[in-house]
Design a protein around this motif. Structure first.
Motif, PDB file in Angstrom:
ATOM      1  N   TYR A  81     -12.697  26.603  -8.800  1.00  0.00           N
ATOM      2  CA  TYR A  81     -12.121  26.572  -7.463  1.00  0.00           C
ATOM      3  C   TYR A  81     -11.382  27.893  -7.294  1.00  0.00           C
ATOM      4  O   TYR A  81     -10.465  28.186  -8.048  1.00  0.00           O
ATOM      5  N   PHE A 101      -9.578  31.172  -5.011  1.00  0.00           N
ATOM      6  CA  PHE A 101      -8.717  31.460  -3.880  1.00  0.00           C
ATOM      7  C   PHE A 101      -8.440  32.967  -3.824  1.00  0.00           C
ATOM      8  O   PHE A 101      -8.416  33.649  -4.847  1.00  0.00           O
ATOM      9  N   TYR A 109      -5.245  35.164  -2.120  1.00  0.00           N
ATOM     10  CA  TYR A 109      -3.976  35.161  -1.415  1.00  0.00           C
ATOM     11  C   TYR A 109      -3.571  36.607  -1.143  1.00  0.00           C
ATOM     12  O   TYR A 109      -3.877  37.513  -1.915  1.00  0.00           O
ATOM     13  N   GLN A 167      -0.075  39.041  -0.245  1.00  0.00           N
ATOM     14  CA  GLN A 167       1.386  39.072  -0.272  1.00  0.00           C
ATOM     15  C   GLN A 167       1.869  40.398   0.294  1.00  0.00           C
ATOM     16  O   GLN A 167       1.648  41.456  -0.293  1.00  0.00           O
ATOM     17  N   GLN A 208       7.535  39.265   0.695  1.00  0.00           N
ATOM     18  CA  GLN A 208       7.138  37.984   1.284  1.00  0.00           C
ATOM     19  C   GLN A 208       6.467  37.081   0.260  1.00  0.00           C
ATOM     20  O   GLN A 208       6.116  37.511  -0.839  1.00  0.00           O
ATOM     21  N   GLY A 209       6.295  35.822   0.657  1.00  0.00           N
ATOM     22  CA  GLY A 209       5.547  34.903  -0.175  1.00  0.00           C
ATOM     23  C   GLY A 209       4.054  35.132  -0.033  1.00  0.00           C
ATOM     24  O   GLY A 209       3.610  36.067   0.638  1.00  0.00           O
ATOM     25  N   LEU A 210       3.266  34.278  -0.679  1.00  0.00           N
ATOM     26  CA  LEU A 210       1.816  34.414  -0.660  1.00  0.00           C
ATOM     27  C   LEU A 210       1.216  33.628   0.508  1.00  0.00           C
ATOM     28  O   LEU A 210       1.628  32.507   0.784  1.00  0.00           O
ATOM     29  N   LEU A 267      -2.469  32.239   2.048  1.00  0.00           N
ATOM     30  CA  LEU A 267      -3.858  31.992   1.707  1.00  0.00           C
ATOM     31  C   LEU A 267      -4.782  32.705   2.686  1.00  0.00           C
ATOM     32  O   LEU A 267      -4.661  32.544   3.901  1.00  0.00           O
ATOM     33  N   LYS A 313     -10.653  30.271   0.572  1.00  0.00           N
ATOM     34  CA  LYS A 313     -10.840  29.526  -0.665  1.00  0.00           C
ATOM     35  C   LYS A 313     -12.297  29.080  -0.768  1.00  0.00           C
ATOM     36  O   LYS A 313     -12.997  28.932   0.241  1.00  0.00           O
ATOM     37  N   PHE A 371      -4.063  38.808  -4.360  1.00  0.00           N
ATOM     38  CA  PHE A 371      -4.193  38.050  -5.602  1.00  0.00           C
ATOM     39  C   PHE A 371      -5.384  37.115  -5.520  1.00  0.00           C
ATOM     40  O   PHE A 371      -5.516  36.337  -4.576  1.00  0.00           O
ATOM     41  N   GLY A 382      -8.296  27.740  -9.724  1.00  0.00           N
ATOM     42  CA  GLY A 382      -7.526  26.512  -9.817  1.00  0.00           C
ATOM     43  C   GLY A 382      -8.256  25.433 -10.564  1.00  0.00           C
ATOM     44  O   GLY A 382      -9.472  25.329 -10.493  1.00  0.00           O
ATOM     45  N   MET A 429      -2.814  26.575 -11.283  1.00  0.00           N
ATOM     46  CA  MET A 429      -3.350  27.726 -10.575  1.00  0.00           C
ATOM     47  C   MET A 429      -3.078  28.967 -11.416  1.00  0.00           C
ATOM     48  O   MET A 429      -1.942  29.250 -11.760  1.00  0.00           O
ATOM     49  N   PHE A 477      -3.329  33.012 -11.555  1.00  0.00           N
ATOM     50  CA  PHE A 477      -3.464  34.175 -10.705  1.00  0.00           C
ATOM     51  C   PHE A 477      -3.909  35.390 -11.511  1.00  0.00           C
ATOM     52  O   PHE A 477      -3.529  35.554 -12.672  1.00  0.00           O
TER      53      PHE A 477
END
Lengths: 114, 111
Positions: free
Chosen positions: B32, B34, B36, B38, B42-44, B46, B49, B90, B94, B99, B101
């Motif tokens: 699985y 993904f 992302y 950033q 800041q945060g990540l 999506l 996926k 990133f 998963g 998860m 990275f």
């Protein structure tokens, strides 16, 4: 809008002085995660909660603890911060745990240790 | 154990040029995957996926990625880069609640 909120965005603490970081979510997700991200590195999972079930990563130091008093809130406690704990701390949520689900991240809290 | 490799630490492209960010994974079963993004401080967020089905997946902001099982790759592409795309990207794989990275690729966009 449904979201993941982290407070504060910036936190400064002194070496050895306990600090608590806060995360809240309006997504009503079952799973909440805490990641540590040091400069120019990938996020590293510290632990996660599935409902009230706490799951610690094997290499997470004992200095790091977490609490989840209800579905919406999760706290990261650093009992005695060292200089090496300075990092960005990311909170994330996902709806389910039993299959890989999208994780939704908060903006992060940048921790500085003096 | 599963792992993710992003071979390029830093990439610089000109605005309007095409972009491809590489991601290779190591995993025994169907992964699985993904991507992302950033932005600084800041945060990540999506981007897209892949769980199953069509191996070419479309994401937000004009990004797409293609899952190639034979190459164990999940490269991210965009036909025309905008200055606002400058960020850290990133790739992640998963499994259950875990998860993993990659180390990230920093994208710089030249005017």
């Amino acid at each position: 809008d449904a979201m993941v909120i982290q407070n504060p965005r910036y936190q400064v603490t002194q070496f050895g002085k306990p600090v608590t970081l806060s995360c809240s979510q309006t997504l009503n997700h079952n799973v909440m995660y805490w990641y540590q991200q040091k400069s120019s590195q990938a996020p590293k999972l510290l632990f996660h909660y599935y409902d009230k079930d706490f799951n610690n990563e094997a290499d997470t130091p004992d200095n790091f603890q977490s609490r989840r008093p209800n579905t919406s809130f999760c706290f990261l406690d650093i009992r005695s911060p060292g200089l090496g704990d300075a990092a960005m701390y990311l909170c994330a949520t996902s709806r389910v745990r039993d299959w890989p689900d999208t994780q939704y991240f908060g903006p992060g809290t940048r921790l500085t240790v003096l | 154990a599963q792992s993710v490799t992003q071979p390029d630490i830093h990439i610089t492209v000109s605005e309007g040029a095409s972009l491809e960010l590489r991601c290779n994974y190591s995993y025994g079963a169907t992964p699985y995957l993904f991507w992302y993004v950033q932005s600084p401080g800041q945060g990540l967020q999506l981007l897209l996926k892949y769980f199953s089905g069509d191996t070419l997946v479309q994401g937000i902001k004009g990004f797409e990625a293609e899952f190639k099982r034979s190459q164990s790759s999940f490269n991210l592409r965009k036909p025309s880069v905008h200055w606002s795309d400058a960020a850290e990207y990133f790739c992640a794989v998963g499994e259950l609640n875990d998860m993993r990275f990659g180390a990230g690729t920093r994208l710089t966009v030249k005017p």
